[in-house]
Design a protein around this motif. Structure first.
Motif, PDB file in Angstrom:
ATOM      1  N   TRP A 204       0.852  -1.204   0.000  1.00 47.83           N
ATOM      2  CA  TRP A 204       0.000   0.000   0.000  1.00 47.83           C
ATOM      3  C   TRP A 204       0.887   1.253   0.000  1.00 47.83           C
ATOM      4  N   ALA A 205       1.969   1.212   0.756  1.00 49.35           N
ATOM      5  CA  ALA A 205       2.860   2.388   0.836  1.00 49.35           C
ATOM      6  C   ALA A 205       3.739   2.517  -0.405  1.00 49.35           C
ATOM      7  N   VAL A 206       3.980   1.408  -1.096  1.00 41.76           N
ATOM      8  CA  VAL A 206       4.700   1.455  -2.382  1.00 41.76           C
ATOM      9  C   VAL A 206       3.820   2.114  -3.443  1.00 41.76           C
ATOM     10  N   ASP A 207       2.527   1.853  -3.363  1.00 42.76           N
ATOM     11  CA  ASP A 207       1.595   2.253  -4.425  1.00 42.76           C
ATOM     12  C   ASP A 207       0.997   3.643  -4.230  1.00 42.76           C
ATOM     13  N   LEU A 208       1.447   4.383  -3.244  1.00 41.72           N
ATOM     14  CA  LEU A 208       0.906   5.721  -3.011  1.00 41.72           C
ATOM     15  C   LEU A 208       1.095   6.600  -4.244  1.00 41.72           C
ATOM     16  N   PRO A 209       0.138   7.469  -4.499  1.00 42.23           N
ATOM     17  CA  PRO A 209       0.330   8.432  -5.593  1.00 42.23           C
ATOM     18  C   PRO A 209       1.402   9.446  -5.215  1.00 42.23           C
ATOM     19  N   ASP A 210       1.892  10.182  -6.209  1.00 40.42           N
ATOM     20  CA  ASP A 210       2.975  11.143  -5.949  1.00 40.42           C
ATOM     21  C   ASP A 210       2.581  12.208  -4.932  1.00 40.42           C
ATOM     22  N   ASP A 211       1.278  12.513  -4.833  1.00 43.47           N
ATOM     23  CA  ASP A 211       0.841  13.502  -3.840  1.00 43.47           C
ATOM     24  C   ASP A 211       0.306  12.815  -2.578  1.00 43.47           C
ATOM     25  N   GLY A 212       0.692  11.568  -2.374  1.00 48.51           N
ATOM     26  CA  GLY A 212       0.249  10.811  -1.203  1.00 48.51           C
ATOM     27  C   GLY A 212       0.995  11.244   0.049  1.00 48.51           C
ATOM     28  N   PRO A 213       0.617  10.647   1.191  1.00 43.73           N
ATOM     29  CA  PRO A 213       1.223  11.036   2.460  1.00 43.73           C
ATOM     30  C   PRO A 213       2.697  10.642   2.549  1.00 43.73           C
ATOM     31  N   THR A 214       3.422  11.407   3.363  1.00 41.87           N
ATOM     32  CA  THR A 214       4.806  11.042   3.685  1.00 41.87           C
ATOM     33  C   THR A 214       5.028  11.288   5.171  1.00 41.87           C
ATOM     34  N   GLY A 215       5.941  10.512   5.761  1.00 43.35           N
ATOM     35  CA  GLY A 215       6.198  10.651   7.191  1.00 43.35           C
ATOM     36  C   GLY A 215       5.106  10.043   8.053  1.00 43.35           C
ATOM     37  N   GLY A 216       4.385   9.063   7.512  1.00 37.87           N
ATOM     38  CA  GLY A 216       3.304   8.439   8.266  1.00 37.87           C
ATOM     39  C   GLY A 216       3.624   7.009   8.666  1.00 37.87           C
ATOM     40  N   PHE A 217       2.727   6.455   9.492  1.00 36.04           N
ATOM     41  CA  PHE A 217       2.874   5.092  10.017  1.00 36.04           C
ATOM     42  C   PHE A 217       1.525   4.423   9.770  1.00 36.04           C
TER      43      PHE A 217
END
Ligand code: NAP
Length: 226
Positions: A204-217
């Motif tokens: 799921w974290a690999v497939d994030l869009p370019d404007d997806g979240p960062t620095g999350g858990f």
């Protein structure tokens, strides 16, 4: 050099368990996957290349970083998956600190040194993602006693995730921590969920869009309290 539209991922600790399943699933999509391992690895169908990589060894990590640049010229996704010492047999009050050091060397410094070594290739990649495979065991919000080496190392990995995410945000590289849940692997033991579900939580974290979240858990795409 790979075709420009091919996606390239490196998965550490990918010879068994969740790392192997993440490798299988990415390869099944047609990705080129660098199967990072310090051991022998099973054959995986698709464009899968074994990359010798002991995340606790500076020389091994440096050589792997150079090999990725030489062979592929870039890297799109790094999955820091390798980990050791789910130390259910220990308590913090009398923990063997040698075990704690070993856990930190692999679970924290391993991910850290691999990230540093792969950054030159990641900086040449596209839709860049770094996924640190963490654990709710590293959540300060729910942390109690027990598994001291593992829990402290994963809490530190979560902190590293925050630092790297902030520093790499201006470059458009997303950095997140992903918990796979309790998974029936050598580490998780019997009773956990199937390895495919654990791998999906990481992907799921690999497939994030370019404007997806960062620095999350996250686990299964949902935030986990720090
Ligand atoms: P696993 O079955 O024990 O596999 C661990 C992998 O890490 C193996 O491939 C192992 O390679 C590799 N590794 C360990 N030290 C290494 C090193 N120095 N260099 C390179 N590779 C190394 O564990 P898993 O359950 O798949 O866990 C994968 C990730 O999910 C870990 O980060 C773990 O903390 C996390 N996690 C797992 C669970 C769970 O329930 N299973 C829950 C939460 C989080 P060797 O074969 O060479 O030892």
């Amino acid at each position: 050099m790979p075709p420009p539209d091919e996606r390239i991922a490196l998965v550490t600790g990918a010879n068994r368990g969740i790392g192997l399943e993440v490798t299988r699933q990415l390869a099944a999509r047609g990705w080129r996957v660098l199967l990072g391992t310090r051991s022998t690895a099973p054959a995986v169908p698709g464009a899968v290349e074994v990359l010798p990589l002991d995340v606790s060894d500076d020389d091994s990590v440096a050589a792997a970083g150079q090999a990725v640049l030489d062979r592929h010229g870039r890297l799109d996704v790094l999955v820091n998956n390798a980990a050791i010492h789910y130390d259910t047999w220990q308590r913090g009050v009398d923990a063997d600190l040698t075990v704690v050091h070993e856990a930190m060397e692999t679970n924290l410094f391993g991910a850290w040194r691999v990230t540093q070594a792969m950054l030159p290739a990641l900086r040449r990649g596209r839709h860049r993602r770094i996924v640190n495979v963490s654990s709710e065991g590293g959540s300060l919000a729910s942390m109690g006693g027990g598994t001291p080496a593992y829990s402290v190392s994963k809490a530190a990995l979560n902190a590293l995730t925050r630092v790297l995410a902030a520093e790499l945000h201006p470059e458009g590289i997303l950095v997140n921590a992903a918990c796979p849940g309790w998974v029936a692997t050598d580490m998780g033991g019997p009773g956990g969920r199937p390895v495919g579900e654990g791998a999906a939580s990481v992907l799921w974290a690999v497939d994030l869009p370019d404007d997806g979240p960062t620095g999350g858990f996250f686990r299964d795409g949902h935030p986990v309290p720090w």
